[in-house]
Design a protein around this motif. Sequence first.
Motif, PDB file in Angstrom:
ATOM      1  N   GLY A  46       1.526   1.229  -7.003  1.00 28.90           N
ATOM      2  CA  GLY A  46       2.185   0.289  -6.425  1.00 28.90           C
ATOM      3  C   GLY A  46       3.332   0.323  -4.973  1.00 28.90           C
ATOM      4  O   GLY A  46       2.910   1.083  -4.235  1.00 28.90           O
ATOM      5  N   ALA A  74       5.348   5.464  -7.394  1.00 31.49           N
ATOM      6  CA  ALA A  74       4.896   4.586  -7.302  1.00 31.49           C
ATOM      7  C   ALA A  74       3.635   4.854  -6.079  1.00 31.49           C
ATOM      8  O   ALA A  74       2.196   4.227  -6.483  1.00 31.49           O
ATOM      9  CB  ALA A  74       5.628   3.807  -5.872  1.00 31.49           C
ATOM     10  N   ASP A  75       3.576   5.852  -5.768  1.00 31.22           N
ATOM     11  CA  ASP A  75       2.103   6.283  -4.820  1.00 31.22           C
ATOM     12  C   ASP A  75       1.023   6.673  -5.907  1.00 31.22           C
ATOM     13  O   ASP A  75       0.025   6.267  -5.838  1.00 31.22           O
ATOM     14  CB  ASP A  75       2.962   7.417  -3.596  1.00 31.22           C
ATOM     15  N   CYS A  90       0.873  -1.483   0.032  1.00 31.78           N
ATOM     16  CA  CYS A  90      -0.067   0.155  -0.374  1.00 31.78           C
ATOM     17  C   CYS A  90       0.813   0.887  -0.007  1.00 31.78           C
ATOM     18  O   CYS A  90       1.670   0.614   0.899  1.00 31.78           O
ATOM     19  CB  CYS A  90      -0.938  -0.110   0.944  1.00 31.78           C
ATOM     20  N   SER A  91       0.381   1.912  -0.837  1.00 33.09           N
ATOM     21  CA  SER A  91       1.576   3.333  -1.521  1.00 33.09           C
ATOM     22  C   SER A  91       1.162   4.323   0.202  1.00 33.09           C
ATOM     23  O   SER A  91      -0.441   4.032   0.411  1.00 33.09           O
ATOM     24  CB  SER A  91       0.894   4.281  -2.171  1.00 33.09           C
ATOM     25  N   SER A  92       2.500   4.886   1.376  1.00 34.69           N
ATOM     26  CA  SER A  92       1.795   5.305   2.031  1.00 34.69           C
ATOM     27  C   SER A  92       0.535   6.628   1.894  1.00 34.69           C
ATOM     28  O   SER A  92       0.366   7.112   2.926  1.00 34.69           O
ATOM     29  CB  SER A  92       3.087   6.372   2.448  1.00 34.69           C
ATOM     30  N   SER A  93      -0.110   7.068   0.555  1.00 34.89           N
ATOM     31  CA  SER A  93      -0.905   7.937   0.899  1.00 34.89           C
ATOM     32  C   SER A  93      -1.637   7.730   0.054  1.00 34.89           C
ATOM     33  O   SER A  93      -2.713   8.681   0.383  1.00 34.89           O
ATOM     34  CB  SER A  93      -0.291   8.805  -1.252  1.00 34.89           C
ATOM     35  N   LEU A  94      -2.071   5.786   0.727  1.00 33.44           N
ATOM     36  CA  LEU A  94      -3.396   5.255   0.232  1.00 33.44           C
ATOM     37  C   LEU A  94      -3.673   4.695   1.645  1.00 33.44           C
ATOM     38  O   LEU A  94      -4.853   3.978   2.103  1.00 33.44           O
ATOM     39  CB  LEU A  94      -2.959   4.054  -0.992  1.00 33.44           C
TER      40      LEU A  94
END
Lengths: 318, 559
Positions: B284, B279-280, A128-132
């Motif tokens: 990914g 990636a964000d 999981c991306s940190s922004s999500l």
Amino acid sequence: MKTTWKHTFALVLLASGCIQQTERTLEELDQGEQPEIPKVISLRMSKYRPQPGRQFKEIFVSNFSAGVARGLPFESEGRDGLSNELKSKVAPLYGFALDGPHTANPLFSDLMIYLSGIRYAQQTFLHCSSSLVESASKDIIKYMDNRVQPPRLTYLGLRDCEKSYLGLRPDQFDFDKDLIPDYLELRCGLNPRNGSDAALSLTGDGLNNLEKCKRHIPIDESGNSQSNKLYGYRYKIEVDVNSNDRVIRVDNIPVLKNDRQNLIAIYIVEIDPATTRTYLMTAWSLITPKAIGLNAYEFDYWATQNVATHQNQEVQFP
Amino acid sequence: MKPITFFKKSISLSATVIFGFSLLLNACRKPNLEPLSRVSPVNLQYIDVVAKFCTDDRSVARQKVKYLFVLDHSRSNQPGIPDPATPNDVNNTDPDGARRYGPMVAFINGLIPDPNNLTYFSLINFDTTAYVPRNMNGFMQDPDAFLNQVVRPDWIGSGTAALPAPNDRGFTNYQGALELALTTIRSDAQLEALLPSDPPVTIQYHIIFVTDGAPTVPSGTGVVTQTFLGEISPVISNLMNIKNDPIYKNIISGVALNTAYYFQTAPDAAAQTLLQQMADSGGGQYLEFAAGQGVLYQSFAPPARNIKMNLADIWIENQNVIGWEDGRILADFDADGLPDEIEAKLGSNVTDSDSDGNGVNDLVEYRTKGVPCKDAACSVAERDPYAICDGFAPTFGANNKVQFRRSSQDGLNDCEKFVLGAERNNFDSNGDLIPDRLAFVNNIPFIAGTSGSYLDPYGDSMNQYTKLKLGYPVGISQRSLVGFIPRENSLLREKDEQADIDCYRYSAKKVAVLRGGDVIRVYLIQNQSIISNKPVLKTVSKSWRAGEFTVTFERGDFN
């Protein structure tokens, strides 16, 4: 289980004054199939008024901690849409723990993992991306679970990383626009990408899936079965013609008894008729029936215009 | 109140006048007032239909994972030249390709074949521009072919198998590489969209973007660095939007852009930030590989999944009893949807669903042209040839009877679907979960973009969907039906089954039948519980033998 006068007396008390319902409860008891009769409570929310320019569309009230399926009460300790029974059964495959909605990977819920069928060894590949990690559409219930020490910040809902993995949109709470929030669709056994399934009546009993989801009647069970007639939630909405405020009453919510906590979640969907855009308001409450000793819980609507956040509000009872 | 008083005063004098008035009114209204009330002209009997079945196990919901490796071939991979043009690149990051290619070979060799998670591979290189390496065309399924024909030659470059020397030169054009990735995925999705698969298979595109430094590209005589907002982010948003394209959204379950940064001495903060942002926004993961470390491709692999199937809907139909357009319930011996009585009037064959043998059944011809055959005698010689369907590879049977494939399970053949404007490969063109043939026979909209199953045209508080579920003819108000008994449906979940599949017993009581031999058909619709939305249909038919009270479908009948 034999019916005794004591039971009858207790049932009359529990059934919030509804004589007819008490009679039905007795009938069920006589069959001797029910191991435990769940207690039911009522919620009464006053002073509900849609935001200016919007219309009321749907309300979903859920006790995430307990329910009734196939005629039997069940508990969901993780409050995540998976019963303890199911979770224990599939734990060898998925490594689930009972006490919370997430196990190996804190960003992906057990419910999502179970439906997607991602086995324990594969779960490390979920990224999981940190922004999500949070929820852009704010459709998540986020609270401190104080049953564990130290209390644990817990998310109930689909975080953005889950939504993006599932092909849903993080900025929307209802991808297929059938008025059931995506997370509740998963809990009800509906597909959040299929806009037609809410209107179907899978069992052919005339109750459609949306009504069943809302009333916590499993969509693959007939609404006419005795247990579903007894334990399906009942909604009643009244309008005060003077103030245009509404009173929304939900009866027949099965709860865990005594000193057990119940997490009650409330989702209200409103629509702006001019743009057809929908909006979600959410609130939650932890109810411990014995501590408060009530059968009917009354509160005022939380998302009044001077309240800054309309989502994830905690509702408390006096 | 006033007008009425006035009315009484002035006219109550003469009863005859009122009588005359009412006669006049009646005379005007009478033709419009005749109730549309139908007593079934045939002698219906009612039976029970029981269907026992389980949902499919999870293996049916398969996925393809398509890996697209995007490899940096900029000059900074190679030793020796401190390059002023790429000041951000740390020199000599991967001279023999061992960090980029070695772990890739190991990763692909290490994949365990899984019939539910099929893997495909493709490779893109980039330096000042992006390009597809030799022998690479779209995506390859065979891992050995991909490794031997594409990866190894690309790795060896100008060197030998023992001493590989990848062709590394020039700059680091991220934008070009991402644009080529976009084109590669689009053209692959186009091909996939043409090849529908049953059971459904969805595709997960998994880009692994591997680089050793920030995106510097030549500009005039100087050098510029591409920025996230300027050059990179627009391409990523196009990549992410592929799965929202109406053509691809049913076959693509996701596109993920993963980024890997390998460096030699100290990492470049600008490159780190940019790759993290990529990636964000690409859904990914970003990972770093320091001095000498190979790129761990397996850390980017998506998890294998086995999606749970849910029961979506069930239909039960007696193919020989038709709720005709005028609301009457009529017999239909040949099960073409055109009742015997109407066929007799129109001159078509009551015992042959396609009287003129042109491959398009009598009801389809009747609905599209008003007649079941071109000529009154329904002769083979004079029939409509439906040449527009020649592309669907018709076969010819006895008496020159044309037959078309049935690509979807709903009962209409490819030509009938085409003539009606429905989707050939989709049993439910408008997605309302009523199979096309069932909707067509009952005059409910079924073409993509139309709906109507939730309308209540007769104002009898029952929508078309419910009428169909309860066995009512949909062309009449249920209140005007005399002597018709609706079905009683129930669904019971059977206890103590496996957690992954649900087993049920569906029973429809009071299903109308007419004659022994009536064919009862069960339509079972399942959908994946999550991620993909592609319902699948199973149909099973059985004949009712006169005198029996129940037609039962056992679990084995649905396999």
